[in-house]
Scaffold this motif. Structure first.
Motif, PDB file in Angstrom:
ATOM      1  N   CYS A  55       0.833  -1.211   0.000  1.00  0.00           N
ATOM      2  CA  CYS A  55       0.000   0.000   0.000  1.00  0.00           C
ATOM      3  C   CYS A  55       0.863   1.255   0.000  1.00  0.00           C
ATOM      4  O   CYS A  55       0.513   2.251  -0.640  1.00  0.00           O
ATOM      5  CB  CYS A  55      -0.968  -0.002   1.192  1.00  0.00           C
ATOM      6  N   GLY A  56       1.997   1.201   0.709  1.00  0.00           N
ATOM      7  CA  GLY A  56       2.912   2.348   0.722  1.00  0.00           C
ATOM      8  C   GLY A  56       3.380   2.658  -0.693  1.00  0.00           C
ATOM      9  O   GLY A  56       3.370   3.810  -1.137  1.00  0.00           O
ATOM     10  N   MET A  58       1.887   1.757  -3.473  1.00  0.00           N
ATOM     11  CA  MET A  58       0.727   2.156  -4.279  1.00  0.00           C
ATOM     12  C   MET A  58       0.417   3.643  -4.057  1.00  0.00           C
ATOM     13  O   MET A  58       0.203   4.390  -5.007  1.00  0.00           O
ATOM     14  CB  MET A  58      -0.472   1.293  -3.869  1.00  0.00           C
ATOM     15  N   ARG A  59       0.456   4.069  -2.783  1.00  0.00           N
ATOM     16  CA  ARG A  59       0.123   5.463  -2.450  1.00  0.00           C
ATOM     17  C   ARG A  59       1.099   6.450  -3.072  1.00  0.00           C
ATOM     18  O   ARG A  59       0.700   7.531  -3.481  1.00  0.00           O
ATOM     19  CB  ARG A  59       0.107   5.653  -0.927  1.00  0.00           C
ATOM     20  N   LYS A  60       2.371   6.065  -3.141  1.00  0.00           N
ATOM     21  CA  LYS A  60       3.319   7.057  -3.684  1.00  0.00           C
ATOM     22  C   LYS A  60       3.512   6.920  -5.199  1.00  0.00           C
ATOM     23  O   LYS A  60       4.336   7.625  -5.772  1.00  0.00           O
ATOM     24  CB  LYS A  60       4.646   7.019  -2.924  1.00  0.00           C
ATOM     25  N   GLU A 102      -7.217  -2.280   1.120  1.00  0.00           N
ATOM     26  CA  GLU A 102      -6.926  -0.924   0.629  1.00  0.00           C
ATOM     27  C   GLU A 102      -6.685  -0.903  -0.890  1.00  0.00           C
ATOM     28  O   GLU A 102      -7.059   0.055  -1.576  1.00  0.00           O
ATOM     29  CB  GLU A 102      -5.708  -0.340   1.364  1.00  0.00           C
ATOM     30  N   PHE A 106      -9.082   1.301  -3.454  1.00  0.00           N
ATOM     31  CA  PHE A 106      -8.458   2.219  -4.403  1.00  0.00           C
ATOM     32  C   PHE A 106      -8.917   1.908  -5.833  1.00  0.00           C
ATOM     33  O   PHE A 106      -9.343   2.793  -6.578  1.00  0.00           O
ATOM     34  CB  PHE A 106      -6.931   2.074  -4.266  1.00  0.00           C
TER      35      PHE A 106
END
Ligand code: DC
Length: 215
Positions: A55-56, A58-60, A102, A106
């Motif tokens: 997820c980290g 994916m978020r960035k 998550e 998304f």
């Protein structure tokens, strides 16, 4: 909005693409997005079971999603991952990636935005149950494990369908299920055109014949 769900190698991609062409709708393969995240994480050597790291990353990352020539196109950090989406590594990791809540939230949010762009045939595992539960046009395409394994072998792909079926059906977040109001088609002994024909027949029964000029 026509939802087509089913297990891996049930024939749903070929059917959905052909149906979209026949109706003049755009075709969206939602599994490609889950595969895109699996590709992204393998590029960064992240274990698919490490949800925090997945997820980290994916978020960035920067995603772009669009419809071009009646099909979905997307990029991750400026790269179109399409050539890598059927890699053995992706086949092996995508079920774990798609079990992360998550990741699903998304992608589901993005999948819903496509409906503002065009009429859609969208295929996946949870399109009729979670992504577009209100559509009255839901189909679930199945086939026996033997037939599906044979189809993958013909495509020259290594894909542990038994493992993926079990993982996709048993995960906590939106598992593969048959929506209550879905029309189920067993494609084991049907041709692609046979399945498309059955869907078109059903759409006519649902009153779409004239609006979609189905003959
Ligand atoms: O349809 P496919 O085999 O390309 O999908 C790849 C994986 O993505 C599949 O193992 C489960 C996941 N998936 C999902 O969880 N939800 C979707 N709507 C589509 C695919």
């Amino acid at each position: 909005m026509i939802a087509i769900d089913g297990p891996a190698a049930s024939g749903k991609s070929t059917v959905a693409r052909k149906l979209a062409k026949r109706l003049g709708f755009s075709y969206v393969n939602s599994g490609a997005l889950y595969r895109g995240i699996a590709w992204l994480t393998s590029e960064h050597h992240i274990r698919p079971t490490d949800a925090g790291a997945v997820c980290g990353q994916m978020r960035k990352s920067v995603f772009s999603f669009d419809l071009k020539g009646k099909e979905m196109v997307f990029s991750v950090n400026g790269v179109n991952p399409e050539p890598h989406l059927r890699d053995e590594e992706v086949n092996r990791t995508v079920s774990a990636i798609s079990a992360i809540a998550e990741v699903r939230e998304f992608l589901v949010a993005h999948l819903r935005t496509f409906l503002t762009k065009d009429d859609l045939v969208m295929e996946g595992r949870d399109i009729g149950s979670i992504v577009f539960p209100d559509t009255p046009y839901k189909f679930y395409i199945d086939a026996s494990l033997e037939v599906r394994a044979q189809r993958r072998a013909i495509q020259g792909q290594r894909d542990d369908l038994f493992f993926r079926d079990r993982a996709d059906s048993s995960r906590r977040s939106s598992p593969l299920t048959i929506a209550e109001d879905a029309h189920v088609i067993d494609s084991s002994t049907l041709t692609i055109d046979g399945v498309v024909g059955e869907i078109v027949g059903r759409l006519k029964m649902q009153g779409l014949g004239e609006a979609l000029r189905l003959d």
